[in-house]
Write an enzyme that holds these catalytic residues in place. Sequence first.
Site, mmCIF file in Angstrom:
data_model
loop_
_atom_site.group_PDB
_atom_site.id
_atom_site.type_symbol
_atom_site.label_atom_id
_atom_site.label_comp_id
_atom_site.label_asym_id
_atom_site.label_seq_id
_atom_site.Cartn_x
_atom_site.Cartn_y
_atom_site.Cartn_z
ATOM 1 N N HIS A 17 0.614 -0.799 -0.311
ATOM 2 C CA HIS A 17 0.268 0.300 -0.609
ATOM 3 C C HIS A 17 0.498 1.877 0.129
ATOM 4 C CE1 HIS A 17 -3.331 -2.339 0.896
ATOM 5 N NE2 HIS A 17 -3.815 -1.679 1.019
ATOM 6 N N HIS A 22 24.816 -17.385 6.866
ATOM 7 C CA HIS A 22 23.639 -16.898 7.047
ATOM 8 C C HIS A 22 23.230 -16.351 5.325
ATOM 9 C CE1 HIS A 22 26.245 -12.769 6.485
ATOM 10 N NE2 HIS A 22 26.440 -13.717 6.829
ATOM 11 N N HIS A 24 47.078 4.107 28.929
ATOM 12 C CA HIS A 24 46.404 4.537 29.338
ATOM 13 C C HIS A 24 45.264 4.807 28.541
ATOM 14 C CE1 HIS A 24 48.256 6.684 32.826
ATOM 15 N NE2 HIS A 24 47.968 5.721 33.384
#
Length: 838
Positions: A9, A166, A446
């Site tokens: 639609h 997949h 760090h």
Amino acid sequence: MVGLVLVSHSRALADAATDLVRRTVGSELPIAAAGGVGEGRAELGTDALDIQSAIQGLRTTDGVLVLMDMGSAVLSAETALDLFDSRPAVRLCAAPLVEGAVAAGIQAQAGSSLETVTEAARRSLEPKEEQLNGERIDAAGPAPLRVPDRPEEVLEVEITNPHGLHLRPVSRLLAVLSALDVQVTLENATMGGGRVQADSLVEISRLQLRRGHLARFTVSGRDAAKALAQIRELAERRFGDDASTQIAARSSAGTAGPVPIAAGTALGRPFVVEGVRRMVSEAAVPEEDVSVQLAVLADALDGAVALLQARAEAAGERAASENLASLLWTQRLILEDRSIRERARKLIREQRHSAAAAWLEVTDEVARHQAAAADPYLRQRAADFRDAGELVLQRMPGFAGATASPVLPDHPFILVCEELSPSMFDQVRSPYLQGIIQFAGGPNAHGAILARSAGIPCLGTARLHADRLRTAGFLAFDGRTGELWFDPPPDVTADLRERQVRETRVRASRSVRAKETAVTRDGIGVTVQANVGTAAEVEKAALAGAEGIGLFRTEILFQEFAAEPGEDAQLALWSEALASWDDRPVTVRLLDIGGDKPLSFLSGPPEANPFLGVRGIRLLLQHRGFLGSHLRALLRLAHRRNVNLLVPMVTDGHELRIVAGELARAHENLVSRGADHRWPVTAGAMVETPSSAVLLASLAANVPLFSIGTNDLTQYVLAAERGHPSLREYQDGLHPALVRVLHRVATEGAAAGVPVSVCGELAADPEAIPILVGAGLTSLSVAPGSVPMVKEAVRQLSRGDCQRALETLLNESLTRGEEVRAFVRQHFPELVLGEQDG
Ligand code: PEP
Ligand code: MG
């Protein structure tokens, strides 16, 4: 080729679904959209003429499949068929629009008949149902197997695609096979469940072939040999998932990187921040300019100090930025260091360096010195010095703005930089920051710590790809595996976005269960504690659901002392760090410093092989005065807190006897002073040296607790420095040699009735957890961010299965860690490979 018409639609929806199919399947597929009514088809509705012209427009002689959304769309499609004078080969199918269209598109692309394409569409929800519910919606039952009329050949390949076989990999397989005269069946040899015909997307999807599973192809027919070769070749290329744009770092561990630093999937445009050092001229300045250069240096230093102070204060106000604030303060101290300043001034005065060149030379020298430290953690702090150096450069005339305050993009971006520094991290924090890729920077730097604690996906050591990182239009990476894509095609991007959504979901569900204990499927409880080194990590451990602190590394806290701290100062330091902790157990490790580490009050002369030198307990035994105050402070701490002790770098029982004597002396001292303390205290031994592992049974006579430090144990068993950039394949705690050592330690500990826990990084490695649990190691201590993931992994396992798998593994003659990992993936396909939760 069979064509497709998609009717909705909403014309926009039909167009978008068409686009999705084209991108998934390929642009040659004949496909058209129909739907929408009114001007520009902008209003909702369908009409038969529009659908008829879409079917005609495809001009395919193999037939057309029409899929539509509901209600009047079905009526319009039926009417469209009535409008044809002679009815073409057209099928209407009630399949769901999106799944049906993709499945049909893949099947059509493989050259299948209209019937097979329709069947693929009709059954297109089955893979999704199985994925979501673990059930088979088997209304039609499996398609009957065609019996091959020629001799069969069998080929087994391991599926290495991250998401298994997949849709897209299957579509590539079908495309290859459809061009050949062969009959092929496929079977999931790992999970069983029977064979299916390898010409049907639906059938192949039913096999649920996941990463690590063995796919067994049985091939017959005239082109069998060709098919086998092509399947093998496809499997090697991960059925086309290995696009040339991708670099699989996981399999290339040991080469040039990139290395995974902080887990998570990131996608975005690159935002490259270059350092300013490239702009510094080495030409000598004229004599008369020396005073100007001295003034330039002084001004720039003042400006940088003020900036750092402001940033540190702002960061300090943000609750989650404690780490950052303290790093910025550290950098400020570097800039205020008198000796560094004086050396730079001297270079200007005596060698007529410009202010920029002098400052750069001095800070680079300090950074180089730091980078030569034997300890990887300290070595990687060299970045702080370089960063501090750049901050000052940016405040000099001619350099301003180079990277001082980069204008951040207003779209999702991936920061690409030399090495993430604390100040840069502060500058680039933005809701659009998706991930960080560093040319340098290892996992203990760090930058890595900051990225992990902020939960931002990060890669390091990507220099080999610097040019492509600078020029790519779009980047994507997986911070857990190290995979990196340059300008990935839309289908890969779509896949990665799905991966991101899954990660978010997994994180959310893990955090819901993080506070619950972890019990295996067959009812064995596994204690999951946290490794911490700062007050912030202590807080994080509590939030993450840690059942205790399994390893309190004291080295980071002790860096605050410039001179040897007394007993009270040490006690205050620990008490403060543990202020937010309740009465759950805390295992504090005695200071684990190496002879080269810049703890000024404990440093010894430089050593040729610091990792084989005066480290851990060896160092403490050479500083008995300090060891005494250390133990007294810990006994006092244990009076207030539920504290156990851990002795680092133990080689033999002799060391443990001396520590026991020192502990007794500390106790007597405290008794004589009437100081509150706990006695006796539990003092366990770290198992980090091959010697301690070999002697475990005899050490067990005097030790109430063992904790395996897999980081050091790995480096000593495999004789490969733990931070060495080109020995990554030897830094694998799942190397078969380590698996045997771990098994032996666990078995002997259990036989002696002494608990053995694991506190090295291996305990947070999803592929290692079945091995540890199988060995009977049921106390794991990991970074706070990994606690929920480790608990979740434990819940998916059965200890019985783990034990059986480990027995099988020990009987095999595997040679490398990668083989052990493949074994684990194959035996535990249900194990969701987890990522750190930030
Ligand atoms: C280890 O060696 O595994 C360990 C936990 O200690 P550290 O990483 O602090 O050396
Ligand atoms: Mg260690």
